[in-house]
Enzyme design. Structure first.
Site, mmCIF file in Angstrom:
data_model
loop_
_atom_site.group_PDB
_atom_site.id
_atom_site.type_symbol
_atom_site.label_atom_id
_atom_site.label_comp_id
_atom_site.label_asym_id
_atom_site.label_seq_id
_atom_site.Cartn_x
_atom_site.Cartn_y
_atom_site.Cartn_z
ATOM 1 N N ILE A 75 85.068 36.612 -25.190
ATOM 2 C CA ILE A 75 86.098 35.568 -25.091
ATOM 3 C C ILE A 75 87.378 36.343 -24.823
ATOM 4 C CG2 ILE A 75 86.385 35.535 -27.634
ATOM 5 C CD1 ILE A 75 87.304 32.622 -27.398
ATOM 6 N N SER A 76 88.165 35.916 -23.842
ATOM 7 C CA SER A 76 89.357 36.673 -23.453
ATOM 8 C C SER A 76 90.399 36.649 -24.572
ATOM 9 C CB SER A 76 89.960 36.076 -22.183
ATOM 10 O OG SER A 76 89.014 36.049 -21.148
ATOM 11 N N GLN A 77 91.262 37.660 -24.555
ATOM 12 C CA GLN A 77 92.392 37.723 -25.485
ATOM 13 C C GLN A 77 93.240 36.452 -25.330
ATOM 14 O OE1 GLN A 77 94.878 40.982 -24.394
ATOM 15 N NE2 GLN A 77 96.235 40.775 -26.145
#
Ligand code: SAH
Length: 220
Positions: free
Chosen positions: A66-68
């Protein structure tokens, strides 16, 4: 721990996350409001929820992340400033968090994931939250022909080049947000369509997992 008010703890952590995003330069109020409201921890497996508001990318299984929060907020800001409403196609459902942010902001969201396990997992999360997000399992580099064209396309995996089929599925005055580059880093790129003319502009560098498919990177 027994007796802990997790709803409250997570709400406080979302507030802190939004304050951090503001310090990083995210100013769009619709984006900030979505980040404050969407319960990011629900897109994490229960044993990892305490990491949901950390300021970093996090593994979601199958070698994906999951992206930052900042990356999601940055891409979403780029989209909303150029395409404030309408239909959005996301490539790379992953945890489902980016799709839920777009749904909260009022877009009609279509999202494609290539890994069956992640597709099923996000299906369960959307269902539990009562979100009406259209999902498809398959190679997102080929877009979603039956639902095209889209006002916005957001690609959440790193591509070697803009997939031609996705460009074809971009509506007139539509905008595509896509990280383009090699395997170690990509430049966030904005492509806008005006009739038959496409305009491309590159912005900051990021590091995404690869976009794997017919018009992306080869598998393996
Ligand atoms: N938007 C996601 C980020 C997921 S990471 C989130 O909010 O959590 C990128 C995702 O893109 C991974 O789940 C990966 O499996 C997926 N992906 C990579 N290539 C793809 C392709 N060709 N079609 C669809 N999904 C793809």
């Amino acid at each position: 721990m027994a007796g802990q008010d997790y709803g409250r703890i997570y709400r406080d952590r979302r507030y802190e996350m939004v304050e951090q995003l503001k310090r990083y330069g995210i100013t769009n109020t619709r984006v900030l409001e979505a980040f404050l409201s969407v319960e990011r921890h629900l897109f994490f497996d229960p044993e990892n929820r305490e990491h949901a508001y950390d300021d970093c990318a996090f593994p979601i299984g199958c070698g994906q992340t999951i992206s930052q929060p900042y990356t999601v907020a940055y891409m979403t800001s780029m989209l909303v400033e150029r395409c404030p409403s309408g239909t959005v196609l996301e490539i790379g459902t992953g945890s489902g968090y980016q799709a839920a942010i777009l749904d909260f902001m009022g877009y009609s969201v279509y999202t494609v994931e290539r890994i069956p396990e992640l597709f099923r997992r996000s299906l369960g999360v959307f269902k539990a939250l009562g979100l009406k997000i259209h999902q498809h399992l398959g190679d997102g580099t080929l877009g979603w022909k039956d639902e095209a064209p889209f006002n916005g396309i957001i690609v959440t995996a790193g591509a070697p080049d803009p997939p031609p089929t996705l460009l074809e599925q971009l509506a007139d005055n539509g905008v595509m947000i896509i990280p383009i580059g090699g395997s170690t880093g990509q430049q966030m790129t904005v492509i806008t369509r005006n009739g038959n003319t496409l305009q491309q502009e590159a912005f900051h560098s990021f590091a995404f997992v690869p976009l794997i498919g017919r018009e992306g990177w080869m598998d393996g």
